[in-house]
Design a protein around this motif. Structure first.
Motif, PDB file in Angstrom:
ATOM      1  N   ARG A   3     -62.318  76.399  11.518  1.00 34.15           N
ATOM      2  CA  ARG A   3     -62.212  76.326  12.976  1.00 34.15           C
ATOM      3  C   ARG A   3     -61.252  75.199  13.308  1.00 34.15           C
ATOM      4  N   LYS A   6     -62.433  73.594  19.538  1.00 29.73           N
ATOM      5  CA  LYS A   6     -63.215  74.335  20.533  1.00 29.73           C
ATOM      6  C   LYS A   6     -62.492  74.195  21.871  1.00 29.73           C
ATOM      7  N   TRP A   8     -62.062  76.021  24.502  1.00 32.50           N
ATOM      8  CA  TRP A   8     -62.681  76.381  25.779  1.00 32.50           C
ATOM      9  C   TRP A   8     -63.529  75.246  26.315  1.00 32.50           C
ATOM     10  N   ARG A  15     -60.984  77.644  30.943  1.00 36.57           N
ATOM     11  CA  ARG A  15     -62.010  78.638  30.637  1.00 36.57           C
ATOM     12  C   ARG A  15     -62.488  79.317  31.921  1.00 36.57           C
ATOM     13  N   CYS A  48     -58.506  89.852  16.584  1.00 36.43           N
ATOM     14  CA  CYS A  48     -59.371  88.797  17.099  1.00 36.43           C
ATOM     15  C   CYS A  48     -60.822  89.124  16.745  1.00 36.43           C
ATOM     16  N   SER A  50     -63.555  87.425  16.876  1.00 38.15           N
ATOM     17  CA  SER A  50     -64.546  87.012  17.869  1.00 38.15           C
ATOM     18  C   SER A  50     -64.678  88.057  18.982  1.00 38.15           C
ATOM     19  N   ASN A 138     -58.126  82.693  21.144  1.00 37.75           N
ATOM     20  CA  ASN A 138     -59.163  82.706  20.116  1.00 37.75           C
ATOM     21  C   ASN A 138     -58.589  82.822  18.702  1.00 37.75           C
ATOM     22  N   VAL A 141     -57.014  79.367  17.674  1.00 34.33           N
ATOM     23  CA  VAL A 141     -57.972  78.320  17.290  1.00 34.33           C
ATOM     24  C   VAL A 141     -59.009  78.819  16.285  1.00 34.33           C
ATOM     25  N   ARG A 142     -58.885  80.090  15.894  1.00 31.01           N
ATOM     26  CA  ARG A 142     -59.786  80.708  14.908  1.00 31.01           C
ATOM     27  C   ARG A 142     -61.250  80.615  15.329  1.00 31.01           C
ATOM     28  N   LYS A 143     -61.510  81.053  16.560  1.00 29.19           N
ATOM     29  CA  LYS A 143     -62.877  81.055  17.075  1.00 29.19           C
ATOM     30  C   LYS A 143     -63.714  82.054  16.273  1.00 29.19           C
ATOM     31  N   GLU A 147     -69.772  82.849  18.143  1.00 33.42           N
ATOM     32  CA  GLU A 147     -69.860  81.482  18.663  1.00 33.42           C
ATOM     33  C   GLU A 147     -69.621  81.494  20.166  1.00 33.42           C
ATOM     34  N   LEU A 149     -68.468  80.340  23.900  1.00 25.95           N
ATOM     35  CA  LEU A 149     -67.249  79.726  24.384  1.00 25.95           C
ATOM     36  C   LEU A 149     -67.499  78.259  24.593  1.00 25.95           C
TER      37      LEU A 149
END
Length: 149
Positions: A3, A6, A8, A15, A48, A50, A138, A141-143, A147, A149
Motif C-alpha cells: 500500500r 491512504k 482518501w 474524497r 482496479c 478494490s 486507487n 496508491v494500490r488500495k 479496505e 476509503l
C-alpha cells in the motif's frame, strides 16, 4: 505489492468531492444494475482490484446472475445476455476508459445516443468519468480490496 498511501484520508475534501461527483452522475440513470455493470467494466479494464471487488459484491447483492457478472469481460461475445441498452453503455464505457483512438468513435457514441435520452447519456458519461477517476487514484496508491476509503 504494498500500500502506498491512504490518499482518501489525507485529503478528505477530495474524497467528499469525488463522492458528490459520483452521486450526481448516478442520479439521472435510474437503473442501478446498468450503473454497476458500467462501473465494474471500467474497473476491470483499469485493473482496479478494490473497485472490482466492491462492484461485484454490489451486483450480487442486487440479485444479478453470476453468469452476467462472470461474462462481463466478454460482453460483446455473450449474445443476448446483456440488453441493447447495456451493450451500448458498455461499448461507450470501454471507449471512454481506453481512448485508444484518441477519441470516442462516432459509431460508439451514436449507438449510446440512440438508446439513452440526452440527459441519461450525460449522466452515463458522468458515471464513466467518475469511475475512471476512482480507478486511477486507487490503482496509483494500490488500495487493497475491501479496505475502507
Amino acid at each position: 505489492m504494498s500500500r502506498r498511501m491512504k490518499i482518501w484520508g489525507l485529503i478528505p475534501e477530495f474524497r467528499r468531492a469525488q463522492l458528490r461527483l459520483t452521486q450526481a452522475a448516478k442520479k439521472g440513470l435510474g437503473d442501478p444494475v446498468l450503473v454497476e455493470l458500467v462501473v465494474l467494466r471500467a474497473s476491470q479494464v483499469n485493473r482496479c482490484a478494490s473497485c472490482i471487488d466492491m462492484h461485484v459484491r454490489n451486483l450480487r447483492e442486487a440479485g444479478v446472475s453470476p453468469r452476467r457478472i462472470d461474462l462481463l469481460p466478454a460482453w460483446e461475445e455473450a449474445g443476448d445476455l446483456y440488453s441493447e441498452r447495456e451493450r451500448a453503455a458498455l461499448a461507450l464505457t470501454e471507449a471512454v476508459t481506453v481512448l485508444t483512438e484518441g477519441q470516442v468513435p462516432d459509431a460508439v457514441y451514436e449507438r449510446a445516443a440512440d438508446r439513452f435520452t440526452e440527459v441519461e447519456l450525460a449522466h452515463l458519461i458522468g458515471v464513466i468519468v467518475a469511475i475512471n477517476n476512482w480507478n486511477r487514484v486507487n490503482v496509483t496508491v494500490r488500495k487493497p480490496p475491501g479496505e475502507e476509503l
